[in-house]
Design a protein around this motif. Sequence first.
Motif, mmCIF file in Angstrom:
data_model
loop_
_atom_site.group_PDB
_atom_site.id
_atom_site.type_symbol
_atom_site.label_atom_id
_atom_site.label_comp_id
_atom_site.label_asym_id
_atom_site.label_seq_id
_atom_site.Cartn_x
_atom_site.Cartn_y
_atom_site.Cartn_z
ATOM 1 N N HIS A 83 0.849 -1.197 0.000
ATOM 2 C CA HIS A 83 0.000 0.000 0.000
ATOM 3 C C HIS A 83 0.885 1.247 0.000
ATOM 4 O O HIS A 83 0.965 1.978 0.989
ATOM 5 C CB HIS A 83 -0.942 -0.010 1.215
ATOM 6 C CG HIS A 83 -1.959 1.099 1.141
ATOM 7 N ND1 HIS A 83 -2.454 1.727 2.262
ATOM 8 C CD2 HIS A 83 -2.559 1.704 0.079
ATOM 9 C CE1 HIS A 83 -3.327 2.664 1.892
ATOM 10 N NE2 HIS A 83 -3.398 2.670 0.565
ATOM 11 N N VAL A 84 1.554 1.436 -1.128
ATOM 12 C CA VAL A 84 2.496 2.558 -1.293
ATOM 13 C C VAL A 84 2.356 3.078 -2.721
ATOM 14 O O VAL A 84 1.867 2.373 -3.601
ATOM 15 C CB VAL A 84 3.963 2.091 -1.049
ATOM 16 C CG1 VAL A 84 4.170 1.630 0.384
ATOM 17 C CG2 VAL A 84 4.342 0.999 -2.045
ATOM 18 N N PRO A 85 2.797 4.326 -2.973
ATOM 19 C CA PRO A 85 2.740 4.866 -4.338
ATOM 20 C C PRO A 85 3.663 4.096 -5.271
ATOM 21 O O PRO A 85 4.565 3.401 -4.819
ATOM 22 C CB PRO A 85 3.227 6.310 -4.168
ATOM 23 C CG PRO A 85 3.148 6.610 -2.717
ATOM 24 C CD PRO A 85 3.305 5.312 -2.000
ATOM 25 N N PRO A 86 3.414 4.213 -6.603
ATOM 26 C CA PRO A 86 4.155 3.399 -7.570
ATOM 27 C C PRO A 86 5.643 3.705 -7.650
ATOM 28 O O PRO A 86 6.390 2.899 -8.205
ATOM 29 C CB PRO A 86 3.454 3.718 -8.896
ATOM 30 C CG PRO A 86 2.724 4.989 -8.665
ATOM 31 C CD PRO A 86 2.373 5.036 -7.223
ATOM 32 N N ASP A 87 6.080 4.834 -7.110
ATOM 33 C CA ASP A 87 7.513 5.139 -7.165
ATOM 34 C C ASP A 87 8.205 4.843 -5.829
ATOM 35 O O ASP A 87 9.377 5.138 -5.650
ATOM 36 C CB ASP A 87 7.739 6.598 -7.548
ATOM 37 C CG ASP A 87 7.017 7.552 -6.592
ATOM 38 O OD1 ASP A 87 6.222 7.045 -5.757
ATOM 39 O OD2 ASP A 87 7.233 8.768 -6.686
ATOM 40 N N ASP A 88 7.472 4.195 -4.927
ATOM 41 C CA ASP A 88 8.036 3.870 -3.612
ATOM 42 C C ASP A 88 8.989 2.682 -3.752
ATOM 43 O O ASP A 88 8.696 1.760 -4.517
ATOM 44 C CB ASP A 88 6.880 3.519 -2.656
ATOM 45 C CG ASP A 88 7.358 3.329 -1.229
ATOM 46 O OD1 ASP A 88 7.045 4.185 -0.387
ATOM 47 O OD2 ASP A 88 8.070 2.335 -0.971
ATOM 48 N N SER B 289 7.420 -0.674 -3.728
ATOM 49 C CA SER B 289 6.358 -0.991 -4.695
ATOM 50 C C SER B 289 6.745 -2.157 -5.607
ATOM 51 O O SER B 289 7.812 -2.151 -6.237
ATOM 52 C CB SER B 289 6.090 0.252 -5.561
ATOM 53 O OG SER B 289 5.341 -0.103 -6.713
ATOM 54 N N ARG C 133 6.970 -0.798 -9.068
ATOM 55 C CA ARG C 133 8.238 -0.127 -9.354
ATOM 56 C C ARG C 133 9.330 -1.149 -9.675
ATOM 57 O O ARG C 133 10.093 -0.983 -10.635
ATOM 58 C CB ARG C 133 8.660 0.732 -8.160
ATOM 59 C CG ARG C 133 10.042 1.322 -8.354
ATOM 60 C CD ARG C 133 10.446 2.300 -7.274
ATOM 61 N NE ARG C 133 11.893 2.496 -7.332
ATOM 62 C CZ ARG C 133 12.548 3.413 -6.621
ATOM 63 N NH1 ARG C 133 11.879 4.216 -5.806
ATOM 64 N NH2 ARG C 133 13.842 3.534 -6.726
ATOM 65 N N GLY D 54 -3.620 0.575 -8.141
ATOM 66 C CA GLY D 54 -3.533 2.001 -7.804
ATOM 67 C C GLY D 54 -3.297 2.181 -6.302
ATOM 68 O O GLY D 54 -4.122 2.712 -5.573
ATOM 69 N N GLU E 218 -1.630 4.039 -4.572
ATOM 70 C CA GLU E 218 -1.530 5.378 -3.968
ATOM 71 C C GLU E 218 -2.873 5.808 -3.402
ATOM 72 O O GLU E 218 -2.955 6.779 -2.638
ATOM 73 C CB GLU E 218 -1.006 6.375 -5.005
ATOM 74 C CG GLU E 218 -1.951 6.679 -6.150
ATOM 75 C CD GLU E 218 -1.950 5.584 -7.231
ATOM 76 O OE1 GLU E 218 -1.289 4.536 -7.047
ATOM 77 O OE2 GLU E 218 -2.613 5.781 -8.267
ATOM 78 N N ALA F 286 -8.291 1.207 -3.638
ATOM 79 C CA ALA F 286 -7.296 0.607 -4.549
ATOM 80 C C ALA F 286 -7.742 -0.796 -4.954
ATOM 81 O O ALA F 286 -7.647 -1.185 -6.119
ATOM 82 C CB ALA F 286 -5.936 0.563 -3.862
#
Length: 254
Positions: free
Chosen positions: A81-86, A89, A92, A113, A115, A121
């Motif tokens: 449960h993190v943004p795609p650039d984490d 991820s 990522r 999704g 983020e 999500a």
Amino acid sequence: MAEAAHQPPALTILPDAVQLAQAAVNEFRAAAQAGIAQHGRFTVALSGGNTPRTVYSLLSQECRESLDWRKIFIFFGDERHVPPDDPQSNYRMARESLLSRVPLPEQNVFRVGAELPAEQAADDYEEKLRSFFQLAPGTFPRFDLIFLGLGEDGHTASLFPGSVALSETSRLAVANWVKKFKAFRITVTFPVLNAAAQVIFLVSGADKAGIVREIFTNPNAAYPSQSVRPRNGRLRWLLDRPAASLLAESSHHH
Ligand code: 6PG
């Protein structure tokens, strides 16, 4: 043809992590070529974590030119449960090791999704699955291939022991609270895993030897990964020797 439930899954032991990755690439390539030949496309759900990184980068080197990536559609078995650039991820990791290195159209990648708020999500991802696979209510997507990893606690995807998602039988994807991480994960559910045409577990490293022995010698242990039994599909395990090091010689199925 359906695999009999009691039949031990096909187990292949490779000497090391690189040869495990090579075997996984060979399986991906074969499944992709078959899927595209038979029904014009190949749908695959990628696993996350560390093990598959080597697989994906080898895949990007070996199959950049030899597969028709326009007909390949990439999903994810789970996501943090993190943004795609984490750095955490799974998307990522896949983007860095594979997706950005092959001529794959952007619209062929369906990331979670993550983020968004966790429940949203999961709903959003479920909707992506329903519309891509054009699912009637109550039916499940049949992936051509699903790669899975194995945690030392016997979890797979983000279906962790003791978590609520283990008992989900109608949703395709859920937000699953994972106590030990004090965090949500978004994960596909067992009905999705068990609807697949082929599921391959990729397990590498001596750290996994204990759980591998548990799973292969204790069929009633009820680890989450033991609930992965494709109803009408193929289940395979690709292990490297360190991960298989606690298996008795007799249980090897080469
Ligand atoms: C994730 C994976 C998870 C992983 C296992 C093994 O999101 O981390 O989906 O199920 O496959 O935890 O992880 P390693 O490959 O890092 O050992």
